[in-house]
Design an enzyme around this catalytic site. Structure first.
Site, PDB file in Angstrom:
ATOM      1  N   GLU A 177       0.886  -1.195   0.159  1.00 52.17           N
ATOM      2  CA  GLU A 177       0.017   0.020   0.018  1.00 52.17           C
ATOM      3  C   GLU A 177       0.920   1.310   0.049  1.00 52.17           C
ATOM      4  OE1 GLU A 177      -3.065   0.306  -0.482  1.00 52.17           O
ATOM      5  OE2 GLU A 177      -3.802  -1.554  -0.093  1.00 52.17           O
ATOM      6  N   GLU A 198       7.590 -21.248   8.655  1.00 53.60           N
ATOM      7  CA  GLU A 198       7.817 -20.379   9.823  1.00 53.60           C
ATOM      8  C   GLU A 198       8.499 -21.023  10.963  1.00 53.60           C
ATOM      9  OE1 GLU A 198       4.265 -20.544  13.229  1.00 53.60           O
ATOM     10  OE2 GLU A 198       3.206 -20.171  11.308  1.00 53.60           O
TER      11      GLU A 198
END
Length: 302
Positions: free
Chosen positions: A86, A117
């Site tokens: 963004e 992860e």
């Protein structure tokens, strides 16, 4: 497989207010979930001093031509990637200035990558691929505060000499030990036990909004409260750009559109042209001399 002890993590504990969630009426479920969400902003508020330090570190990185790099796994990683993406249209920065890394790579945005992860080495490999330097700022995001991918990334960033910031939703968080600045937001147990995309995710989103937005303010991407480096990449953003010029300069739509075109779609240039009654070339020169800050360029005396 080694057992992971989650007993001490508040994000894994059961919420006493929602013990009978599956028996709530729809209206009651909505009310209680909304009530839980209303506690998040207050939890973030308690960490404002740490957030301020983090923003200052990111601004310092930008001023050294460094980057802001988010890294995380699962929801935490996705929120970092989203915030980074963004920044490009909102602040007119290159896609390389704010980078989001997620354990497992781009495919992990829509589908979990098994085991990614849990790797202490994967993040360092990802950071090496983008050539991490001491000028960069790295924000490791983990709701649990213990994600190995994030720990490995922060540890490598520290070795390189980059600024290190951690963002967790448990206190005390393991990842805090690997960061120069530790943000620990305790939102309490989740509405749905262990679902950290809820309150923890909201807290992370709010914090990332602050880190990116306020650091962009700090490097001249904002004039008053207007996003003057917006990239007019579609019809809506072209019209928003013209409206910004109208609001900032007190001119009508026709005038704003004219200067927008004269400035080749660069809102900052249009503003300086209008506010100082100068040419496009002079406006660009003023902005360059003032590191892109419109207010400094406008207040400069020729």
């Amino acid at each position: 497989m080694t057992r992971i002890d989650l007993d001490e993590l508040v994000t894994e504990q059961r919420n006493p207010h929602t013990m009978n969630l599956d028996e709530f009426s729809l209206a009651e479920a909505c009310r209680r979930m909304n009530a839980e969400d209303q506690t998040v902003a207050g939890s973030v508020q308690k960490q404002l001093p740490q957030i301020e330090q983090a923003v200052a570190a990111i601004i310092n990185a930008f001023n050294q031509k460094g980057r802001l790099i988010y890294l995380g796994a699962g929801t935490s990683g996705r929120l970092g990637v989203l915030d980074a993406a963004e920044c490009v249209p909102t602040f007119g920065v290159a896609a390389t200035q704010v980078v989001g890394l997620i354990a497992g790579g781009p495919q992990a945005m829509t589908k979990a990558v098994e085991g990614a992860e849990d790797s202490l080495e994967l993040a360092s490999q990802d950071l090496k691929k983008i050539q991490l330097t001491a000028a960069d700022a790295v924000v490791g995001i983990a709701a649990s505060g213990r994600t190995p991918y994030v720990i490995g990334g922060l540890n490598y960033a520290r070795e390189v000499g980059a600024a290190t910031i951690s963002l967790a939703c448990n206190r005390p968080a393991q990842i805090s030990q690997f960061a120069q600045i530790a943000i620990e937001i305790d939102c309490g147990p989740e509405f749905l036990t262990g679902s950290t995309r809820l309150k923890a995710g909201t807290a992370q989103k709010m914090t990332l909004n602050m880190l990116s937005t306020l650091s962009m303010v700090g490097i001249g991407k904002v004039y008053n409260n207007l996003m003057v480096d917006v990239l007019p990449t579609n019809a809506k953003l072209v019209e928003r750009s013209k409206r910004i010029i109208m609001d900032a300069c007190g001119v009508d739509y026709h005038t704003a559109a004219h200067y927008f075109e004269q400035a080749d779609g660069q809102v900052k240039v249009a503003l300086v042209m209008l506010l100082t009654k100068c040419s496009k070339e002079k406006a660009k020169q003023k902005l360059a001399q003032k590191a892109g800050f419109v207010k400094r360029a406008v207040n400069e005396k020729d």
